[in-house]
Motif scaffolding. Structure first.
Motif, short mmCIF file in Angstrom:
data_model
loop_
_atom_site.label_atom_id
_atom_site.label_comp_id
_atom_site.label_asym_id
_atom_site.label_seq_id
_atom_site.Cartn_x
_atom_site.Cartn_y
_atom_site.Cartn_z
N GLY A 1 0.82 -1.21 0.00
CA GLY A 1 0.00 0.00 0.00
C GLY A 1 0.85 1.26 0.00
O GLY A 1 0.56 2.21 -0.73
N ILE A 2 1.90 1.29 0.81
CA ILE A 2 2.79 2.45 0.84
C ILE A 2 3.46 2.65 -0.51
O ILE A 2 3.55 3.78 -1.03
CB ILE A 2 3.84 2.28 1.96
N ALA A 3 3.95 1.56 -1.10
CA ALA A 3 4.59 1.66 -2.42
C ALA A 3 3.60 2.16 -3.47
O ALA A 3 3.96 2.98 -4.32
CB ALA A 3 5.15 0.29 -2.82
N ALA A 4 2.36 1.67 -3.40
CA ALA A 4 1.34 2.10 -4.37
C ALA A 4 1.06 3.59 -4.25
O ALA A 4 0.94 4.30 -5.25
CB ALA A 4 0.05 1.29 -4.17
N VAL A 5 0.96 4.09 -3.02
CA VAL A 5 0.70 5.52 -2.80
C VAL A 5 1.87 6.36 -3.32
O VAL A 5 1.67 7.42 -3.92
CB VAL A 5 0.44 5.80 -1.31
N LEU A 6 3.09 5.89 -3.12
CA LEU A 6 4.27 6.63 -3.60
C LEU A 6 4.29 6.69 -5.13
O LEU A 6 4.55 7.76 -5.71
CB LEU A 6 5.54 5.97 -3.07
N VAL A 7 4.00 5.55 -5.77
CA VAL A 7 3.98 5.54 -7.24
C VAL A 7 2.86 6.44 -7.76
O VAL A 7 3.06 7.25 -8.68
CB VAL A 7 3.80 4.11 -7.77
N TYR A 8 1.70 6.32 -7.17
CA TYR A 8 0.56 7.14 -7.59
C TYR A 8 0.83 8.62 -7.34
O TYR A 8 0.47 9.48 -8.16
CB TYR A 8 -0.69 6.70 -6.85
N GLY A 9 1.48 8.95 -6.22
CA GLY A 9 1.77 10.34 -5.91
C GLY A 9 2.68 11.00 -6.94
O GLY A 9 2.51 12.18 -7.27
N ARG A 10 3.63 10.24 -7.49
CA ARG A 10 4.52 10.79 -8.52
C ARG A 10 3.79 10.99 -9.84
O ARG A 10 4.18 11.82 -10.66
CB ARG A 10 5.72 9.86 -8.72
N LEU A 11 2.73 10.24 -10.03
CA LEU A 11 2.00 10.25 -11.30
C LEU A 11 0.83 11.22 -11.28
O LEU A 11 0.41 11.73 -12.33
CB LEU A 11 1.50 8.84 -11.61
N GLU A 12 0.30 11.50 -10.09
CA GLU A 12 -0.98 12.20 -9.97
C GLU A 12 -1.01 13.56 -10.66
O GLU A 12 -2.00 13.92 -11.29
CB GLU A 12 -1.33 12.36 -8.48
N ALA A 13 0.08 14.32 -10.56
CA ALA A 13 0.07 15.70 -11.06
C ALA A 13 -0.20 15.79 -12.55
O ALA A 13 -0.88 16.70 -13.02
CB ALA A 13 1.41 16.37 -10.72
N ASP A 14 0.33 14.85 -13.33
CA ASP A 14 0.13 14.92 -14.78
C ASP A 14 -0.53 13.64 -15.32
O ASP A 14 -0.27 13.23 -16.45
CB ASP A 14 1.45 15.17 -15.50
N LEU A 15 -1.39 13.05 -14.51
CA LEU A 15 -2.05 11.81 -14.91
C LEU A 15 -2.89 12.00 -16.16
O LEU A 15 -2.85 11.18 -17.09
CB LEU A 15 -2.92 11.29 -13.76
N ALA A 16 -3.66 13.09 -16.22
CA ALA A 16 -4.54 13.32 -17.37
C ALA A 16 -3.74 13.44 -18.67
O ALA A 16 -4.20 12.97 -19.72
CB ALA A 16 -5.38 14.58 -17.14
N GLU A 17 -2.56 14.05 -18.59
CA GLU A 17 -1.75 14.19 -19.81
C GLU A 17 -1.12 12.87 -20.23
O GLU A 17 -0.96 12.59 -21.42
CB GLU A 17 -0.65 15.25 -19.58
N ARG A 18 -0.78 12.04 -19.26
CA ARG A 18 -0.10 10.78 -19.58
C ARG A 18 -1.04 9.74 -20.21
O ARG A 18 -0.62 8.95 -21.04
CB ARG A 18 0.52 10.19 -18.32
#
Length: 268
Positions: free
Chosen positions: A250-267
């Motif tokens: 769960g911690i690893a998932a939140v860290l990965v998602y946190g790095r992605l969240e800011a530009d998720l729509a563009e990716r």
């Protein structure tokens, strides 16, 4: 207008997700309706999905493995493992596609993005409710009447739900980052089942290596689910290792998602 930048992306802001609870309920209800549009077919599939593999495994593996079970028969042992496992597998497979499958929604309106995999996992809870209810009846028929331990099943499935959320969020995020993973997720989940004591008892694993099996997040869920049905002994140290594994994933998932969240729509 809501602007998401790198400094604002903090993984999971629980207060913000609570504000969007109505959206979460709507998306969960939408997914349930889509899966159970033909109600009788949806319920039938929730029953057939664990039954067909159970028949195959019982016909083949019972003769090949010849496992010594703490309770039986073998087909019931496998069925009790497949019920929570199928929930987990379906939830991860559905959740892994939620970001790439909802790119239009992500580009039109702001909402906490992780609501999508959360809703997909929550919709799969209907499957375990259906298959679990039938399994309780079948276990009673086989000489394992309901006991107070059945009241522990919601707690066990809460752990399974947490595992599915953690792995599903990680899979959804990694699928956006690495599109080649999209066709591999389902295959990796199938392989994962053979690393989980669904078809075999943990006693078949040498004692010195058994702790590695408990580091599988779903080992504790499957074993605890069987305990609730059959009253088998619980390895509390092993169960603690599985809970620790769920927390780490769960911690690893939140860290990965946190790095992605800011530009998720563009990716996507």
């Amino acid at each position: 207008m809501t602007v998401i930048d790198g400094s604002a992306a903090s993984g999971l802001n629980l207060a913000e997700y609570w504000q969007y609870r109505t959206l979460f309920i709507f998306l969960t209800t939408r997914d349930i309706k889509l899966r159970y549009r033909q109600t009788w077919r949806g319920v039938a599939w929730a029953l057939v999905q664990p039954l067909l593999p159970m028949l195959i495994f019982a016909a083949i593996f019972a003769r090949v493995l010849r496992p010594e079970l703490p309770y039986g028969p073998y087909w019931l042992y496998v069925l009790a493992g497949l019920a929570p496992w199928n929930f987990f597998a379906n939830a991860v497979n559905y959740a892994s596609l939620t970001f790439v499958g909802n790119f239009n929604l992500l580009n039109k309106v702001y909402f906490p993005r992780a609501v999508l995999p959360f809703a997909a996992v929550s919709a799969c809870l209907i499957d375990i409710l259906v298959s679990g209810s039938v399994l309780i009846g079948v276990s009673w028929w086989q000489g394992y009447p309901p006991s107070w331990r059945l009241f522990l099943i919601p707690l066990v499935m809460l752990a399974g739900y947490a595992a599915a959320i953690a792995v599903g969020l990680a899979a959804a995020s990694l699928t956006v980052l690495y599109r080649d993973l999209k066709p591999l997720i389902s295959f990796l989940v199938q392989v994962w089942m053979y690393a989980t004591p669904v078809l075999y008892p943990l006693t078949m694993i040498p004692g010195r290596w058994r702790w590695l099996a408990w580091l599988n997040p779903m080992t504790g869920v499957v074993e605890a689910f069987r305990h609730c049905l059959f009253g088998a002994a619980v390895d509390w140290i092993g169960a603690a290792l599985s809970l620790l594994a769920i927390a780490l994933v769960g911690i690893a998932a939140v860290l990965v998602y946190g790095r992605l969240e800011a530009d998720l729509a563009e990716r996507v």
